[in-house]
Design a protein around this motif. Structure first.
Motif, short mmCIF file in Angstrom:
data_model
loop_
_atom_site.label_atom_id
_atom_site.label_comp_id
_atom_site.label_asym_id
_atom_site.label_seq_id
_atom_site.Cartn_x
_atom_site.Cartn_y
_atom_site.Cartn_z
N HIS A 1 23.79 16.55 -5.49
CA HIS A 1 22.81 16.61 -6.77
C HIS A 1 22.24 15.44 -7.25
O HIS A 1 22.78 14.36 -7.25
N SER A 2 20.91 15.61 -7.35
CA SER A 2 20.03 14.06 -8.01
C SER A 2 19.34 14.59 -9.22
O SER A 2 18.46 15.26 -8.93
N THR B 1 29.94 9.31 -7.32
CA THR B 1 28.74 9.44 -8.04
C THR B 1 28.19 7.89 -7.82
O THR B 1 28.82 6.94 -7.75
N ASP C 1 23.33 9.93 -8.86
CA ASP C 1 23.49 10.91 -7.69
C ASP C 1 24.72 11.40 -7.34
O ASP C 1 25.64 10.37 -7.36
N VAL D 1 23.42 14.19 0.07
CA VAL D 1 23.04 13.99 -1.63
C VAL D 1 23.41 15.72 -2.00
O VAL D 1 22.61 16.52 -1.69
N GLU E 1 17.48 12.37 -11.41
CA GLU E 1 16.40 12.10 -11.21
C GLU E 1 15.35 12.66 -10.62
O GLU E 1 14.19 12.94 -11.10
N THR E 2 15.80 12.94 -9.40
CA THR E 2 14.73 13.89 -8.51
C THR E 2 14.28 15.04 -9.26
O THR E 2 13.22 15.64 -9.34
N ASN F 1 17.06 5.88 -0.15
CA ASN F 1 16.84 7.13 -1.01
C ASN F 1 17.79 7.57 -2.17
O ASN F 1 17.41 8.46 -2.86
N LEU F 2 18.79 6.86 -2.18
CA LEU F 2 19.84 7.08 -3.48
C LEU F 2 19.17 6.55 -4.71
O LEU F 2 18.64 5.81 -4.63
N ARG F 3 19.43 7.32 -5.82
CA ARG F 3 19.30 6.83 -7.30
C ARG F 3 20.34 7.13 -8.01
O ARG F 3 21.42 7.67 -7.48
N VAL G 1 26.93 12.27 -4.27
CA VAL G 1 26.89 12.21 -2.82
C VAL G 1 28.25 12.52 -2.10
O VAL G 1 29.40 12.53 -2.82
#
Length: 99
Positions: free
Chosen positions: A79-80, A9, A56, A77, A82-83, A51-53, A58
């Motif tokens: 599961h994201s 994570t 996420d 990635v 925020e996206t 591009n990671l938040r 990963v």
């Protein structure tokens, strides 16, 4: 070193350019009590496109050293949150305009 892949994570992002901190968690069994204990390791990961938040999920894989502490690259990635939230919000505003 053989290729290793870990799932973790993202816990810290945005402080360093092209770098994110990924926490890898695992469970071990205590030798005396037999209870499960969660152990975690923080790894600096190279994120080429920033591009990671936060939060996420990963997959990271080891690579030749990129800097003094970075030994892993972002592979995928999974599961994201925020996206997904932004996509849901954009779909709902497209269906129901407020004008």
């Amino acid at each position: 070193m053989p290729p290793m892949a870990f799932t973790g994570t993202v816990t810290k992002v945005g402080c360093m350019n092209k770098t994110a901190t990924v926490t890898i968690s695992r469970f071990v069994i205590h030798r005396v009590t037999g209870k499960r204990i969660e152990r975690s390791t923080k790894i600096l990961t190279h994120d080429e496109h920033n591009n990671l938040r936060l939060n996420d999920r990963v997959i990271i894989r080891n690579c030749p050293p990129i800097s003094a502490r970075k030994r892993f690259r972002l592979e995928k990635v999974i599961h994201s949150p925020e996206t997904e939230r932004e996509l849901t919000h954009s779909v709902s505003t497209a269906e129901n305009p407020t004008c």
